[in-house]
Design a protein around this motif. Structure first.
Motif, mmCIF file in Angstrom:
data_model
loop_
_atom_site.group_PDB
_atom_site.id
_atom_site.type_symbol
_atom_site.label_atom_id
_atom_site.label_comp_id
_atom_site.label_asym_id
_atom_site.label_seq_id
_atom_site.Cartn_x
_atom_site.Cartn_y
_atom_site.Cartn_z
ATOM 1 N N HIS A 154 10.417 -33.360 6.826
ATOM 2 C CA HIS A 154 10.225 -34.726 8.348
ATOM 3 C C HIS A 154 8.704 -35.270 8.547
ATOM 4 C CE1 HIS A 154 9.497 -35.149 12.275
ATOM 5 N NE2 HIS A 154 8.008 -33.839 12.251
ATOM 6 N N TYR B 290 -3.033 -45.055 14.271
ATOM 7 C CA TYR B 290 -1.714 -43.998 14.137
ATOM 8 C C TYR B 290 -2.893 -42.153 15.560
ATOM 9 C CZ TYR B 290 -0.882 -39.208 12.362
ATOM 10 O OH TYR B 290 0.061 -38.098 11.791
ATOM 11 N N HIS B 291 -2.006 -41.889 16.350
ATOM 12 C CA HIS B 291 -2.395 -41.757 17.617
ATOM 13 C C HIS B 291 -3.625 -40.077 17.325
ATOM 14 C CE1 HIS B 291 -0.143 -38.065 17.829
ATOM 15 N NE2 HIS B 291 1.678 -38.446 16.929
ATOM 16 N N TYR B 292 -3.447 -39.728 16.104
ATOM 17 C CA TYR B 292 -4.814 -39.103 15.924
ATOM 18 C C TYR B 292 -5.965 -39.223 16.151
ATOM 19 C CZ TYR B 292 -0.928 -35.884 13.509
ATOM 20 O OH TYR B 292 0.126 -35.061 13.336
ATOM 21 N N TRP C 296 2.269 -27.839 10.894
ATOM 22 C CA TRP C 296 3.006 -29.112 11.503
ATOM 23 C C TRP C 296 1.633 -30.082 12.554
ATOM 24 C CZ3 TRP C 296 5.728 -27.922 16.548
ATOM 25 C CH2 TRP C 296 6.363 -29.253 17.009
ATOM 26 N N TRP C 297 1.446 -30.990 12.426
ATOM 27 C CA TRP C 297 0.550 -31.633 13.360
ATOM 28 C C TRP C 297 -0.995 -30.839 13.465
ATOM 29 C CZ3 TRP C 297 3.747 -32.209 18.728
ATOM 30 C CH2 TRP C 297 2.928 -33.148 19.388
ATOM 31 N N ASP D 198 4.932 -35.384 8.043
ATOM 32 C CA ASP D 198 4.999 -35.921 9.252
ATOM 33 C C ASP D 198 4.233 -37.318 9.376
ATOM 34 O OD1 ASP D 198 5.616 -34.975 12.160
ATOM 35 O OD2 ASP D 198 5.076 -33.817 12.009
ATOM 36 N N ARG E 209 17.799 -36.077 15.728
ATOM 37 C CA ARG E 209 16.992 -35.225 16.287
ATOM 38 C C ARG E 209 17.486 -35.704 17.619
ATOM 39 N NH1 ARG E 209 10.846 -34.575 16.057
ATOM 40 N NH2 ARG E 209 10.322 -33.861 17.817
ATOM 41 N N SER F 88 11.936 -31.144 18.922
ATOM 42 C CA SER F 88 10.845 -29.899 18.972
ATOM 43 C C SER F 88 10.908 -29.710 20.479
ATOM 44 C CB SER F 88 9.403 -31.721 19.258
ATOM 45 O OG SER F 88 8.717 -31.050 19.382
ATOM 46 N N ARG G 80 4.072 -31.209 26.364
ATOM 47 C CA ARG G 80 3.874 -32.854 26.102
ATOM 48 C C ARG G 80 3.038 -33.195 27.174
ATOM 49 N NH1 ARG G 80 5.562 -34.328 21.321
ATOM 50 N NH2 ARG G 80 7.659 -33.265 20.098
ATOM 51 N N ARG H 26 3.309 -41.051 9.681
ATOM 52 C CA ARG H 26 4.305 -41.668 11.348
ATOM 53 C C ARG H 26 3.744 -43.700 10.626
ATOM 54 N NH1 ARG H 26 5.914 -40.516 16.115
ATOM 55 N NH2 ARG H 26 5.397 -38.495 16.440
ATOM 56 N N HIS I 51 8.358 -39.643 10.245
ATOM 57 C CA HIS I 51 8.581 -40.310 11.148
ATOM 58 C C HIS I 51 8.850 -41.902 11.051
ATOM 59 C CE1 HIS I 51 8.372 -37.188 14.478
ATOM 60 N NE2 HIS I 51 7.202 -37.016 13.680
ATOM 61 N N MET J 137 10.737 -26.937 15.926
ATOM 62 C CA MET J 137 9.372 -27.652 16.154
ATOM 63 C C MET J 137 9.120 -27.088 17.092
ATOM 64 S SD MET J 137 9.273 -31.070 13.913
ATOM 65 C CE MET J 137 8.424 -30.653 13.890
#
Ligand code: RAT
Ligand code: ZN
Length: 423
Positions: free
Chosen positions: A33, A60-62, A334-335, A364, A185, A238, A272, A366, A35, A267
Motif C-alpha cells: 500500500h 510531506y503532510h506529516y 498504519w499512519w 504508505d 480505491r 479507508s 477526516r 506518498r 500512494h 483501513m
C-alpha cells in the motif's frame, strides 16, 4: 548446543542479529500500500500525481502538521502558508524543523535517512544545492534508483477512481508500468452513497439512490470496468472509527470482489478533517469496533479481507480476530502507528499470536523517495524483533537454520501478500 553450531556453520555469521539483518536487507519487498504513481500520471506541477524529490519530501503532510506546532497558525496563518510556493513551504519547514530544532520525530528522521542514503549531506542549512541535484534526475530512471536503494521490487498504488484528476489520467490512457500495480480505491461509494451515486449517473451508469437490483448491477458494472482499467489486484477503502456495516458493501462490493476473486482491504479508524486548515494533514484517528471486521469475515467466508486499524488499542483484538478467521489478513502499522516504538510493539505481538502469517508492514509512501526511509526503518525493527524471537527459539531447542530465516523474510515481505492475493 548443536543447533547454534549448525546455524553458525551454515551462515558463517557471528550472531543471529547480524544474520537476520543481512537476510532482511537482501530480501526484496512487495509494498502492498502506497500512494505512489509512475510518471505517466504527471510528475510536475500541482496536478502531477507522481510526488518525488526534495520539495515533496520536505512538505510531506506529516511534516506540515509538525511545522504548525513549531510555528503555530497564530504566528503564520494557514492561508499564508498555503499561498507560498512548494519550495518556500519546504524552506520554512527545513528552517523550523531541521535547522532551528533537532529533527527527532520519525517523519523528520525519515528525511535525514533518505538524504543520507541518496548520498546527500543531510546537515545543510539551505536546501538550494540539493534542489539542484534533484532537478538533474530523470523521474523515470529515478524510480529505478529509489527502488534499488530501498530494495523494493513492486509498488502497489492507491487508485482513487472517484478523484477527478486521477480519473482523467486513466481515461486519457495510461501506459502500464510493470513496476506499479493498481488498486481500486472506492471510499466515496461506501462513505457517501447518494453523492457517489449521482457521479455514477453522470458517468452513464443507470443507478438510483435506492439499492435496487438494477442499481446493484450497475454499481458492479462500474467496479468491473474500473477494475479492468486499473488492472486492480485488490479493492480498498479507508473507513471512519464508527464504521459498523454498509449495505452497498455487502450487496455490491463484496459480491464483486468474490466474483473477481480479489481481496477487499479495509483501513479503519481514520477521522477526516478534524482541522481542515491543515488540508492533507487534517485527519486524526479513533477506536474502531473489531466486531465490524469479524462479522464480515464470518458472514462472507468466500471473501478475503486485508485489514489494518489506526488505533493502537485495536491491535491486539485484530491479531486475535485473525486467529479465528483465515480470510482475514492483518497488515501494516498504519499512519500514526508507523513509528518505531509502535511498530516494535505491534510486530512483536502479532508474531507472538500469528507466527509468520501476517504482513508486518506497508510503506504508505506518498513521495517516491520515502520508500528509502520507510523500509529502512521498518526492516531494522522487524530485524530486532525477529532476532529476539529466534534467540528465544534457539534457547527452547529449535535447530534454526539460515534457510529458515530466509524463508521467513520472504513470507513476511512478499509471499504472504502474494499468496493472499491469489486466494
Ligand atoms: O498515511 C497517509 O498518508 C494518510 O494520509 C492516508 O493516505 C491513508 O494512508 C489512506 O490510505 O487513507
Ligand atoms: Zn494510505
Amino acid at each position: 548446543m548443536p543447533h547454534i553450531t549448525r546455524l553458525l556453520t551454515e551462515s558463517g555469521s557471528p550472531t543471529v542479529a547480524d544474520l537476520v539483518t543481512r537476510v532482511l536487507v537482501a530480501q526484496p519487498i512487495i509494498d502492498m500500500h502506497t500512494h505512489l504513481y509512475p510518471p505517466g500520471f504527471g510528475h510536475t506541477g500541482p496536478d502531477g500525481l507522481m510526488l518525488w524529490g526534495l520539495d515533496d519530501l520536505v512538505t510531506y503532510h506529516y511534516l506540515v502538521a509538525e511545522v504548525f506546532r513549531a510555528v503555530p497558525a497564530t504566528k503564520l496563518p494557514y492561508a499564508q502558508f498555503w499561498a507560498m510556493s512548494k519550495a518556500e513551504q519546504a524552506d520554512h519547514i527545513w528552517k523550523q524543523l531541521f535547522v532551528e530544532r533537532t529533527p527527532l520525530s520519525e517523519a523528520c528522521r525519515g528525511v535525514i535517512t533518505t538524504l543520507s542514503k541518496l548520498g546527500l549531506d543531510p546537515g545543510v542549512k539551505s536546501l538550494a544545492s540539493h534542489r539542484q541535484w534533484f532537478r538533474e534526475q530523470n523521474p523515470n530512471d529515478y524510480i529505478d534508483h529509489v527502488m534499488a536503494l530501498a530494495n523494493v521490487k513492486s509498488i502497489t498504488m492507491t487508485n482513487a477512481v472517484f478523484d477527478d484528476n486521477e480519473r482523467a489520467c486513466w481515461l486519457a490512457g495510461i501506459a502500464p508500468d510493470p513496476r506499479f500495480k493498481g488498486v481500486l480505491r472506492i471510499d466515496p461509494l461506501l462513505l457517501d452513497w447518494p453523492t457517489a451515486g449521482k457521479k455514477l449517473s453522470a458517468w452513464g451508469y443507470n443507478v438510483e439512490e435506492a439499492l435496487t437490483e438494477k442499481t446493484i448491477r450497475e454499481v458492479k458494472r462500474f467496479l468491473n470496468e474500473w477494475c479492468d482499467r486499473v488492472q486492480a489486484i485488490y479493492c480498498a477503502v479507508s473507513l471512519p472509527p464508527e464504521f459498523r456495516e454498509s449495505p452497498i458493501l455487502e450487496m455490491a462490493v463484496l459480491p464483486f470482489c468474490e466474483e473477481r476473486n480479489i481481496p477487499f482491504a479495509m483501513m479503519i479508524g481514520s477521522r477526516r478533517g478534524v482541522n481542515p486548515e491543515l488540508r492533507d494533514a487534517a485527519d486524526t484517528g479513533g477506536l474502531a469496533d473489531i466486531r465490524a471486521v469479524t462479522s464480515l469475515c464470518q458472514r462472507f467466508p468466500n471473501n478475503r479481507f486485508f485489514v489494518t486499524l489506526l488505533a493502537r488499542e485495536n491491535q491486539h483484538e485484530l491479531a486475535v480476530a485473525a486467529r479465528k478467521f483465515g480470510n482475514l489478513m492483518p497488515f501494516g502499522c498504519w499512519w500514526f502507528l508507523n513509528n518505531p516504538s509502535l511498530i516494535d510493539e505491534i510486530t512483536r505481538m502479532r508474531i507472538e499470536l500469528l507466527g509468520t502469517t501476517v504482513i508486518p508492514q506497508h510503506s504508505d509512501a506518498r513521495v517516491l523517495d520515502q520508500l528509502i526511509y520507510k523500509w529502512d526503518h521498518s526492516r531494522t525493527i522487524l530485524g530486532r524483533v525477529l532476532t529476539e524471537k529466534y534467540q528465544d527459539l534457539l534457547a527452547a531447542g529449535w535447530p534454526l537454520t539460515k534457510a529458515e530465516i530466509e524463508r521467513d523474510a520472504r513470507q513476511f515481505l512478499q509471499d504472504n501478500f502474494l499468496i493472499f492475493l491469489g486466494g
